[in-house]
Design a protein around this motif. Structure first.
Motif, PDB file in Angstrom:
ATOM      1  N   GLU A  55      78.986  54.676  42.457  1.00  0.00           N
ATOM      2  CA  GLU A  55      78.555  53.855  43.595  1.00  0.00           C
ATOM      3  C   GLU A  55      77.369  52.977  43.182  1.00  0.00           C
ATOM      4  N   VAL A  56      77.475  51.671  43.443  1.00  0.00           N
ATOM      5  CA  VAL A  56      76.381  50.752  43.168  1.00  0.00           C
ATOM      6  C   VAL A  56      75.383  50.866  44.317  1.00  0.00           C
ATOM      7  N   LEU A  57      74.144  51.184  43.997  1.00  0.00           N
ATOM      8  CA  LEU A  57      73.146  51.483  45.015  1.00  0.00           C
ATOM      9  C   LEU A  57      72.237  50.310  45.359  1.00  0.00           C
ATOM     10  N   MET A  58      71.698  49.668  44.348  1.00  0.00           N
ATOM     11  CA  MET A  58      70.734  48.596  44.594  1.00  0.00           C
ATOM     12  C   MET A  58      70.501  47.789  43.328  1.00  0.00           C
ATOM     13  N   LEU A  59      69.792  46.693  43.502  1.00  0.00           N
ATOM     14  CA  LEU A  59      69.351  45.873  42.386  1.00  0.00           C
ATOM     15  C   LEU A  59      67.845  45.726  42.492  1.00  0.00           C
ATOM     16  N   GLY A  60      67.165  45.982  41.400  1.00  0.00           N
ATOM     17  CA  GLY A  60      65.719  45.780  41.336  1.00  0.00           C
ATOM     18  C   GLY A  60      65.401  44.967  40.098  1.00  0.00           C
ATOM     19  N   TRP A  61      64.129  44.724  39.871  1.00  0.00           N
ATOM     20  CA  TRP A  61      63.682  43.908  38.732  1.00  0.00           C
ATOM     21  C   TRP A  61      62.738  44.711  37.867  1.00  0.00           C
ATOM     22  N   MET A  62      62.906  44.589  36.565  1.00  0.00           N
ATOM     23  CA  MET A  62      62.030  45.280  35.619  1.00  0.00           C
ATOM     24  C   MET A  62      61.512  44.297  34.586  1.00  0.00           C
ATOM     25  N   ASP A  63      60.262  44.483  34.212  1.00  0.00           N
ATOM     26  CA  ASP A  63      59.721  43.822  33.032  1.00  0.00           C
ATOM     27  C   ASP A  63      59.621  44.896  31.958  1.00  0.00           C
ATOM     28  N   ASP A  64      59.009  44.571  30.830  1.00  0.00           N
ATOM     29  CA  ASP A  64      58.920  45.534  29.730  1.00  0.00           C
ATOM     30  C   ASP A  64      58.215  46.819  30.147  1.00  0.00           C
ATOM     31  N   GLU A  65      57.126  46.683  30.890  1.00  0.00           N
ATOM     32  CA  GLU A  65      56.362  47.872  31.285  1.00  0.00           C
ATOM     33  C   GLU A  65      57.142  48.736  32.274  1.00  0.00           C
ATOM     34  N   ALA A  66      57.817  48.107  33.233  1.00  0.00           N
ATOM     35  CA  ALA A  66      58.627  48.885  34.186  1.00  0.00           C
ATOM     36  C   ALA A  66      59.737  49.633  33.453  1.00  0.00           C
ATOM     37  N   LEU A  67      60.365  48.975  32.479  1.00  0.00           N
ATOM     38  CA  LEU A  67      61.408  49.642  31.692  1.00  0.00           C
ATOM     39  C   LEU A  67      60.802  50.791  30.890  1.00  0.00           C
ATOM     40  N   HIS A  68      59.664  50.565  30.283  1.00  0.00           N
ATOM     41  CA  HIS A  68      58.983  51.627  29.529  1.00  0.00           C
ATOM     42  C   HIS A  68      58.715  52.835  30.428  1.00  0.00           C
ATOM     43  N   GLY A  75      60.028  36.581  33.053  1.00  0.00           N
ATOM     44  CA  GLY A  75      59.810  37.792  32.263  1.00  0.00           C
ATOM     45  C   GLY A  75      60.497  39.033  32.774  1.00  0.00           C
ATOM     46  N   LEU A  76      61.464  38.848  33.677  1.00  0.00           N
ATOM     47  CA  LEU A  76      62.107  39.994  34.312  1.00  0.00           C
ATOM     48  C   LEU A  76      63.574  40.133  33.919  1.00  0.00           C
ATOM     49  N   LEU A  77      64.075  41.349  34.093  1.00  0.00           N
ATOM     50  CA  LEU A  77      65.498  41.656  33.913  1.00  0.00           C
ATOM     51  C   LEU A  77      66.015  42.279  35.203  1.00  0.00           C
ATOM     52  N   PRO A  78      67.213  41.881  35.661  1.00  0.00           N
ATOM     53  CA  PRO A  78      67.797  42.597  36.789  1.00  0.00           C
ATOM     54  C   PRO A  78      68.201  44.003  36.329  1.00  0.00           C
ATOM     55  N   ALA A  79      67.953  44.973  37.197  1.00  0.00           N
ATOM     56  CA  ALA A  79      68.291  46.363  36.898  1.00  0.00           C
ATOM     57  C   ALA A  79      69.160  46.890  38.036  1.00  0.00           C
ATOM     58  N   ILE A  80      70.418  47.154  37.724  1.00  0.00           N
ATOM     59  CA  ILE A  80      71.366  47.668  38.705  1.00  0.00           C
ATOM     60  C   ILE A  80      71.276  49.187  38.699  1.00  0.00           C
ATOM     61  N   ALA A  81      71.029  49.773  39.870  1.00  0.00           N
ATOM     62  CA  ALA A  81      71.001  51.227  39.993  1.00  0.00           C
ATOM     63  C   ALA A  81      72.365  51.693  40.500  1.00  0.00           C
ATOM     64  N   GLN A  82      72.947  52.636  39.778  1.00  0.00           N
ATOM     65  CA  GLN A  82      74.280  53.151  40.085  1.00  0.00           C
ATOM     66  C   GLN A  82      74.225  54.675  40.139  1.00  0.00           C
ATOM     67  N   CYS A 125      76.008  43.554  27.360  1.00  0.00           N
ATOM     68  CA  CYS A 125      76.366  42.894  26.105  1.00  0.00           C
ATOM     69  C   CYS A 125      75.541  41.645  25.820  1.00  0.00           C
ATOM     70  N   ASP A 126      75.002  41.003  26.845  1.00  0.00           N
ATOM     71  CA  ASP A 126      74.170  39.812  26.657  1.00  0.00           C
ATOM     72  C   ASP A 126      72.687  40.163  26.554  1.00  0.00           C
ATOM     73  N   ALA A 127      72.356  41.422  26.732  1.00  0.00           N
ATOM     74  CA  ALA A 127      70.974  41.922  26.683  1.00  0.00           C
ATOM     75  C   ALA A 127      70.094  41.315  27.767  1.00  0.00           C
ATOM     76  N   ASP A 128      70.737  40.941  28.909  1.00  0.00           N
ATOM     77  CA  ASP A 128      69.939  40.347  29.984  1.00  0.00           C
ATOM     78  C   ASP A 128      70.043  41.088  31.315  1.00  0.00           C
ATOM     79  N   THR A 129      70.697  42.249  31.330  1.00  0.00           N
ATOM     80  CA  THR A 129      70.817  43.058  32.540  1.00  0.00           C
ATOM     81  C   THR A 129      70.822  44.535  32.156  1.00  0.00           C
ATOM     82  N   LEU A 130      70.146  45.336  32.980  1.00  0.00           N
ATOM     83  CA  LEU A 130      70.109  46.776  32.759  1.00  0.00           C
ATOM     84  C   LEU A 130      70.994  47.488  33.772  1.00  0.00           C
ATOM     85  N   LEU A 131      71.657  48.536  33.330  1.00  0.00           N
ATOM     86  CA  LEU A 131      72.383  49.433  34.218  1.00  0.00           C
ATOM     87  C   LEU A 131      71.678  50.780  34.133  1.00  0.00           C
ATOM     88  N   VAL A 132      71.110  51.203  35.260  1.00  0.00           N
ATOM     89  CA  VAL A 132      70.389  52.467  35.307  1.00  0.00           C
ATOM     90  C   VAL A 132      71.217  53.432  36.137  1.00  0.00           C
TER      91      VAL A 132
END
Length: 134
Positions: free
Chosen positions: A40-53, A27-34, A91-98
């Motif tokens: 600069e790419v800072l980190m990778l974390g995980w988000m579910d629907d509530e974390a994204l909200h 139920g998670l999506l990888p979220a790349i923080a830039q 484009c695949d709707a499976d990764t977030l770029l924050v």
């Protein structure tokens, strides 16, 4: 015991956004923080629907900790806050770029980024050594 969020827990995420997401089996999506201004790419974390909200509505990055099995807001304990500038879905709707304005270190080790300690292949721009050169 599971390391995933409770899927039965309702989320405040806009249903139109939620319908587009392609989550992993847990139920998670990888979220790349830039860093928004330098790229600069800072980190990778995980988000579910509530974390994204929470990220979209508070302007602060909220992640799901797979090890602690709880939500965490970047910087609440360390002071190393991520102020959200934009959030994009790939484009695949499976990764977030924050894209964020990072205050202090992004990595839990105290480093600016999680991606500077173990370079496997050098970058011509930075001149970092590659694993093959060593």
């Amino acid at each position: 015991m599971t390391s995933t969020p409770d899927p039965a827990r309702p989320s405040g995420l806009d249903p139109e956004i939620a319908a587009r997401l392609k989550r992993s089996a847990d139920g998670l999506l990888p979220a790349i923080a830039q860093q928004y201004d330098t790229g600069e790419v800072l980190m990778l974390g995980w988000m579910d629907d509530e974390a994204l909200h929470r990220t979209l509505t508070t302007g602060r990055c909220t992640y799901w900790s797979r090890s602690r099995r709880e939500y965490w807001v970047k910087g609440d304990t360390s002071g190393h806050v991520q102020h959200v500038k934009s959030v994009a879905l790939d484009c695949d709707a499976d990764t977030l770029l924050v894209r964020v304005d990072q205050v202090g270190a992004a990595c839990h080790t105290g480093d600016r980024t999680c991606f500077d300690a173990d370079v496997l292949l050098g970058d011509a721009v930075t001149g970092a050594a590659s694993a093959v050169d060593q």
